[in-house]
Design a protein around this motif. Structure first.
Motif, PDB file in Angstrom:
ATOM      1  N   VAL A 297     -31.348  18.426  49.260  1.00 53.19           N
ATOM      2  CA  VAL A 297     -30.411  19.109  50.152  1.00 53.19           C
ATOM      3  C   VAL A 297     -29.472  20.045  49.393  1.00 53.19           C
ATOM      4  CG1 VAL A 297     -28.477  18.756  51.754  1.00 53.19           C
ATOM      5  CG2 VAL A 297     -30.505  17.282  51.888  1.00 53.19           C
ATOM      6  N   LEU A 298     -28.964  19.588  48.240  1.00 48.41           N
ATOM      7  CA  LEU A 298     -27.953  20.370  47.519  1.00 48.41           C
ATOM      8  C   LEU A 298     -28.557  21.329  46.499  1.00 48.41           C
ATOM      9  CD1 LEU A 298     -25.262  17.592  46.846  1.00 48.41           C
ATOM     10  CD2 LEU A 298     -25.488  19.105  48.827  1.00 48.41           C
ATOM     11  N   GLY A 299     -29.793  21.048  46.054  1.00 50.25           N
ATOM     12  CA  GLY A 299     -30.407  21.913  45.051  1.00 50.25           C
ATOM     13  C   GLY A 299     -29.674  21.828  43.721  1.00 50.25           C
ATOM     14  N   ASP A 300     -29.703  22.928  42.973  1.00 47.36           N
ATOM     15  CA  ASP A 300     -29.106  22.941  41.629  1.00 47.36           C
ATOM     16  C   ASP A 300     -27.763  23.664  41.580  1.00 47.36           C
ATOM     17  OD1 ASP A 300     -31.277  21.568  40.499  1.00 47.36           O
ATOM     18  OD2 ASP A 300     -32.444  23.425  40.376  1.00 47.36           O
ATOM     19  N   ALA A 301     -27.256  24.114  42.713  1.00 47.63           N
ATOM     20  CA  ALA A 301     -25.986  24.851  42.705  1.00 47.63           C
ATOM     21  C   ALA A 301     -24.864  23.965  42.179  1.00 47.63           C
ATOM     22  CB  ALA A 301     -25.650  25.335  44.110  1.00 47.63           C
ATOM     23  N   ARG A 302     -24.074  24.506  41.235  1.00 50.71           N
ATOM     24  CA  ARG A 302     -22.964  23.726  40.699  1.00 50.71           C
ATOM     25  C   ARG A 302     -21.965  23.382  41.805  1.00 50.71           C
ATOM     26  NH1 ARG A 302     -17.828  24.990  39.074  1.00 50.71           N
ATOM     27  NH2 ARG A 302     -16.870  23.513  37.587  1.00 50.71           N
ATOM     28  N   ILE A 303     -21.696  24.347  42.694  1.00 57.42           N
ATOM     29  CA  ILE A 303     -20.784  24.122  43.815  1.00 57.42           C
ATOM     30  C   ILE A 303     -21.568  24.387  45.108  1.00 57.42           C
ATOM     31  CG2 ILE A 303     -18.626  24.810  44.934  1.00 57.42           C
ATOM     32  CD1 ILE A 303     -17.542  25.608  42.238  1.00 57.42           C
ATOM     33  N   PRO A 304     -22.182  23.352  45.674  1.00 54.45           N
ATOM     34  CA  PRO A 304     -22.959  23.549  46.903  1.00 54.45           C
ATOM     35  C   PRO A 304     -22.074  24.002  48.061  1.00 54.45           C
ATOM     36  CG  PRO A 304     -23.419  21.419  45.877  1.00 54.45           C
ATOM     37  CD  PRO A 304     -22.206  21.972  45.202  1.00 54.45           C
ATOM     38  N   ALA A 305     -22.693  24.666  49.021  1.00 57.66           N
ATOM     39  CA  ALA A 305     -21.962  25.077  50.226  1.00 57.66           C
ATOM     40  C   ALA A 305     -21.535  23.834  50.999  1.00 57.66           C
ATOM     41  CB  ALA A 305     -22.853  25.957  51.095  1.00 57.66           C
ATOM     42  N   PRO A 306     -20.284  23.786  51.457  1.00 61.13           N
ATOM     43  CA  PRO A 306     -19.811  22.584  52.172  1.00 61.13           C
ATOM     44  C   PRO A 306     -20.674  22.193  53.362  1.00 61.13           C
ATOM     45  CG  PRO A 306     -17.958  23.980  51.584  1.00 61.13           C
ATOM     46  CD  PRO A 306     -19.198  24.761  51.241  1.00 61.13           C
ATOM     47  N   ASP A 307     -21.248  23.171  54.062  1.00 64.79           N
ATOM     48  CA  ASP A 307     -22.068  22.851  55.237  1.00 64.79           C
ATOM     49  C   ASP A 307     -23.296  22.025  54.870  1.00 64.79           C
ATOM     50  OD1 ASP A 307     -20.326  24.166  56.853  1.00 64.79           O
ATOM     51  OD2 ASP A 307     -21.546  25.971  57.102  1.00 64.79           O
ATOM     52  N   ALA A 308     -23.745  22.120  53.618  1.00 59.82           N
ATOM     53  CA  ALA A 308     -24.964  21.411  53.214  1.00 59.82           C
ATOM     54  C   ALA A 308     -24.791  19.897  53.309  1.00 59.82           C
ATOM     55  CB  ALA A 308     -25.355  21.802  51.793  1.00 59.82           C
ATOM     56  N   PHE A 309     -23.577  19.430  53.116  1.00 58.67           N
ATOM     57  CA  PHE A 309     -23.358  17.982  53.066  1.00 58.67           C
ATOM     58  C   PHE A 309     -23.572  17.311  54.419  1.00 58.67           C
ATOM     59  CE2 PHE A 309     -21.225  19.725  49.402  1.00 58.67           C
ATOM     60  CZ  PHE A 309     -21.513  18.806  48.396  1.00 58.67           C
ATOM     61  N   ARG A 310     -23.544  18.087  55.489  1.00 56.35           N
ATOM     62  CA  ARG A 310     -23.783  17.502  56.810  1.00 56.35           C
ATOM     63  C   ARG A 310     -25.209  16.981  56.950  1.00 56.35           C
ATOM     64  NH1 ARG A 310     -21.083  22.403  60.378  1.00 56.35           N
ATOM     65  NH2 ARG A 310     -18.937  22.189  59.581  1.00 56.35           N
ATOM     66  N   SER A 311     -26.114  17.473  56.115  1.00 51.90           N
ATOM     67  CA  SER A 311     -27.524  17.064  56.205  1.00 51.90           C
ATOM     68  C   SER A 311     -27.833  15.831  55.376  1.00 51.90           C
ATOM     69  CB  SER A 311     -28.428  18.227  55.750  1.00 51.90           C
ATOM     70  OG  SER A 311     -28.217  19.372  56.552  1.00 51.90           O
ATOM     71  N   LEU A 312     -26.848  15.269  54.702  1.00 48.45           N
ATOM     72  CA  LEU A 312     -27.072  14.115  53.837  1.00 48.45           C
ATOM     73  C   LEU A 312     -26.996  12.823  54.659  1.00 48.45           C
ATOM     74  CD1 LEU A 312     -24.913  15.281  50.797  1.00 48.45           C
ATOM     75  CD2 LEU A 312     -27.404  15.134  50.866  1.00 48.45           C
ATOM     76  N   THR A 313     -27.995  12.593  55.487  1.00 44.92           N
ATOM     77  CA  THR A 313     -27.950  11.459  56.413  1.00 44.92           C
ATOM     78  C   THR A 313     -28.066  10.123  55.676  1.00 44.92           C
ATOM     79  OG1 THR A 313     -30.322  11.739  56.777  1.00 44.92           O
ATOM     80  CG2 THR A 313     -28.842  12.776  58.368  1.00 44.92           C
ATOM     81  N   TYR A 314     -28.950  10.047  54.681  1.00 46.86           N
ATOM     82  CA  TYR A 314     -29.094   8.777  53.962  1.00 46.86           C
ATOM     83  C   TYR A 314     -27.853   8.490  53.116  1.00 46.86           C
ATOM     84  CZ  TYR A 314     -31.207   4.909  51.429  1.00 46.86           C
ATOM     85  OH  TYR A 314     -31.469   3.664  50.902  1.00 46.86           O
ATOM     86  N   THR A 315     -27.248   9.530  52.565  1.00 50.62           N
ATOM     87  CA  THR A 315     -26.009   9.347  51.804  1.00 50.62           C
ATOM     88  C   THR A 315     -24.939   8.713  52.687  1.00 50.62           C
ATOM     89  OG1 THR A 315     -26.540  11.285  50.462  1.00 50.62           O
ATOM     90  CG2 THR A 315     -24.264  10.523  50.414  1.00 50.62           C
ATOM     91  N   LEU A 316     -24.809   9.191  53.915  1.00 54.66           N
ATOM     92  CA  LEU A 316     -23.835   8.604  54.840  1.00 54.66           C
ATOM     93  C   LEU A 316     -24.176   7.147  55.132  1.00 54.66           C
ATOM     94  CD1 LEU A 316     -21.388   8.858  56.676  1.00 54.66           C
ATOM     95  CD2 LEU A 316     -22.893   9.760  58.464  1.00 54.66           C
ATOM     96  N   GLN A 317     -25.459   6.825  55.280  1.00 54.81           N
ATOM     97  CA  GLN A 317     -25.861   5.437  55.517  1.00 54.81           C
ATOM     98  C   GLN A 317     -25.447   4.545  54.347  1.00 54.81           C
ATOM     99  OE1 GLN A 317     -29.966   6.990  57.569  1.00 54.81           O
ATOM    100  NE2 GLN A 317     -30.090   5.054  56.459  1.00 54.81           N
ATOM    101  N   VAL A 318     -25.624   5.028  53.122  1.00 51.30           N
ATOM    102  CA  VAL A 318     -25.234   4.253  51.939  1.00 51.30           C
ATOM    103  C   VAL A 318     -23.722   4.013  51.944  1.00 51.30           C
ATOM    104  CG1 VAL A 318     -25.079   4.276  49.418  1.00 51.30           C
ATOM    105  CG2 VAL A 318     -27.188   5.013  50.549  1.00 51.30           C
ATOM    106  N   VAL A 319     -22.965   5.055  52.261  1.00 49.46           N
ATOM    107  CA  VAL A 319     -21.505   4.921  52.340  1.00 49.46           C
ATOM    108  C   VAL A 319     -21.120   3.896  53.398  1.00 49.46           C
ATOM    109  CG1 VAL A 319     -19.409   6.133  53.064  1.00 49.46           C
ATOM    110  CG2 VAL A 319     -20.979   7.215  51.437  1.00 49.46           C
ATOM    111  N   GLN A 320     -21.742   3.976  54.560  1.00 43.70           N
ATOM    112  CA  GLN A 320     -21.397   3.062  55.650  1.00 43.70           C
ATOM    113  C   GLN A 320     -21.739   1.615  55.308  1.00 43.70           C
ATOM    114  OE1 GLN A 320     -23.697   5.355  58.524  1.00 43.70           O
ATOM    115  NE2 GLN A 320     -21.829   5.755  59.710  1.00 43.70           N
ATOM    116  N   GLU A 321     -22.869   1.399  54.649  1.00 41.49           N
ATOM    117  CA  GLU A 321     -23.252   0.039  54.279  1.00 41.49           C
ATOM    118  C   GLU A 321     -22.353  -0.513  53.184  1.00 41.49           C
ATOM    119  OE1 GLU A 321     -25.990  -3.447  54.123  1.00 41.49           O
ATOM    120  OE2 GLU A 321     -24.801  -2.254  55.526  1.00 41.49           O
ATOM    121  N   SER A 322     -21.944   0.339  52.262  1.00 37.48           N
ATOM    122  CA  SER A 322     -20.993  -0.091  51.240  1.00 37.48           C
ATOM    123  C   SER A 322     -19.660  -0.486  51.877  1.00 37.48           C
ATOM    124  CB  SER A 322     -20.783   1.027  50.216  1.00 37.48           C
ATOM    125  OG  SER A 322     -19.816   0.669  49.268  1.00 37.48           O
TER     126      SER A 322
END
Length: 452
Positions: A297-322
């Protein structure tokens, strides 16, 4: 909350020691004591802790009744008097009409469109922090508990106060850490000397509070004198106007809200991140899937576009389970203004209701195999969607739902995805990490990992 025509009874009393009641058990092992109570009681149990009568409820529907359906019957419990000494009368500690007015004034600063504007700051600060981390000697273990404290401090300072404060962080960080430590110590102490007494701890806390006040009042005065209009959280709070009266916050109110946001906004996020990294060291399959999503989702950009983070569905699941396993706000308390009824049991006027996210999140009736770390519980269409809405409440519930919950979730997703994209990591051998329930649910020692 169901109605009942059953006779009203006293809640079952959990036996304790003469004079001390259940106090010593909670001081020795609060989480173990709570889990034992959950196994031995079905709905509610009457405890005597610190000389006060307290009623621990176990079911999500009863938690909802207290926090939402009958919330006007409940105010802040005496436990918040300790926090008020350190934080002032902000959203976390205030009550009644004053709290409602402050909530109305502060709410617009946390609307989604406002938070979206702050996302770029979070991403930039995280990228700078990762660069600094990468320049360290990675042959040595890294204290990620402290590392995440550092970056969340930077993020909340930038988003709350703007870029002109970064050089003054060291002194402020130390003062806030002192206040947090002393508040925890006072909260857990069975003997509390009046705050006006010149004890070593009281003198230390007053010095730390003076340092924090000097910093924050200085910023407020500077903004007011120069009529600076900035799009950070302080700027939004300064311009917030009561719809009914047209009034704005006083300097004291601004100070109290800023200290509350600053304290809660970096400490709870940092602790949650440390717990998440700890869990990932034990579950390499989850880490690999997380890294794959982050890279995709984020690729190699040092500073990814903020909108990209909305597509991190599994990342959100990990946060919620933690957050399910280690909710920062592990227990909540409310004082009853008038008698209330939980089924056929009474919570008497003036006594305290205890609500425990730590127990709710581990109730096997709602969470099969509750100790297992499984982010797929939160997958779209997964088990979480069929649960009672109050079976999971890492940010509280009802009108007093944490005002910064979306801010925190956004920050956690950004930090976690960018961190796992940059580093592999493994736990140190023989490091025994267990929860230590203070004001927030901290690890018993700093979590250290080997980065590569």
């Amino acid at each position: 909350m169901e109605t009942t025509d059953a006779p009203i009874h006293q809640a079952p009393l959990h036996p304790g020691l003469p004079f001390f009641g259940n106090t010593l058990a909670f001081l020795r092992d609060p989480l173990g004591t709570l889990c034992t109570l959950q196994r031995n009681h079905d709905r509610i149990v009457h405890l005597r802790i610190g000389g006060r009568h307290q009623y621990l409820v176990f079911r999500p529907e009863d938690t909802k009744h207290i926090l939402q359906e009958n919330h006007r019957n409940y105010g802040r419990s005496p436990a918040f008097d300790v926090l008020k000494i350190f934080l002032g009368n902000g959203l976390l500690t205030s009550d009644g009409d004053f709290w409602r007015r402050q909530r109305r004034l502060a709410q617009p600063a946390f609307h989604r469109q406002k938070l979206a504007a702050l996302a770029q700051t979070m991403v930039s600060e995280t990228a700078d922090w990762l660069d600094e981390l990468n320049r360290q000697d990675l042959k040595k273990s890294v204290n990620v508990s402290q590392a995440f404290m550092d970056v969340t401090m930077r993020i909340v300072c930038k988003t709350l106060f703007g870029s002109d404060t970064i050089g003054k962080l060291d002194g402020l960080s130390g003062a806030l850490d002192s206040l947090n430590y002393l508040a925890n110590k006072r909260m857990l102490s069975p003997i509390r000397f009046p705050y006006t007494w010149p004890t070593p701890n009281n003198l230390r806390s007053k010095r730390a509070r003076m340092q924090v006040d000097s910093f924050i009042y200085g910023l407020i005065d500077q903004r007011r004198q120069h009529h600076e209009a900035k799009d950070d959280l302080l700027g939004m709070l300064l311009s917030a106007e009561d719809e009914e009266t047209g009034e704005r916050m006083s300097n004291q109110q601004l100070r109290d809200e800023c200290v509350t946001i600053f304290s809660a906004g970096h400490e709870t996020t940092a602790v949650s991140m440390a717990w998440t990294i700890h869990l990932l060291t034990k579950h390499p399959d989850v880490l690999a899937r997380l890294q794959a999503e982050s890279q995709s989702v984020l690729g190699d950009a040092r500073i990814p576009a903020p909108d990209a983070f909305r597509s991190l569905t599994y990342t959100l699941q990990v946060v919620q389970e933690s957050l399910r396993l280690y909710p920062p706000a592990w227990i909540l308390s409310r004082r009853a203004h008038n008698d209330d009824h939980i089924g056929s049991y009474t919570i008497p006027t003036g006594d305290t209701a205890l609500l425990c996210p730590y127990l709710l999140h581990r109730d096997p009736l709602n969470w099969p195999d509750p100790e297992r770390f499984d982010p797929d519980r939160f997958a779209p269409g997964g088990p979480k969607e069929n649960l009672h809405s109050y079976a999971y409440l890492p940010f509280g519930g009802g009108p007093r739902l944490c005002i910064g919950n979306q801010f925190a979730l956004m920050e956690l997703q950004i930090l976690l995805s960018m961190f796992v994209r940059s580093f592999n990591f493994k736990a140190l051998a023989n490091q025994r990490i267990i929860p230590k329930p203070l004001i927030t649910l901290r690890p018993n020692q700093p979590i250290r990992v080997i980065l590569s």
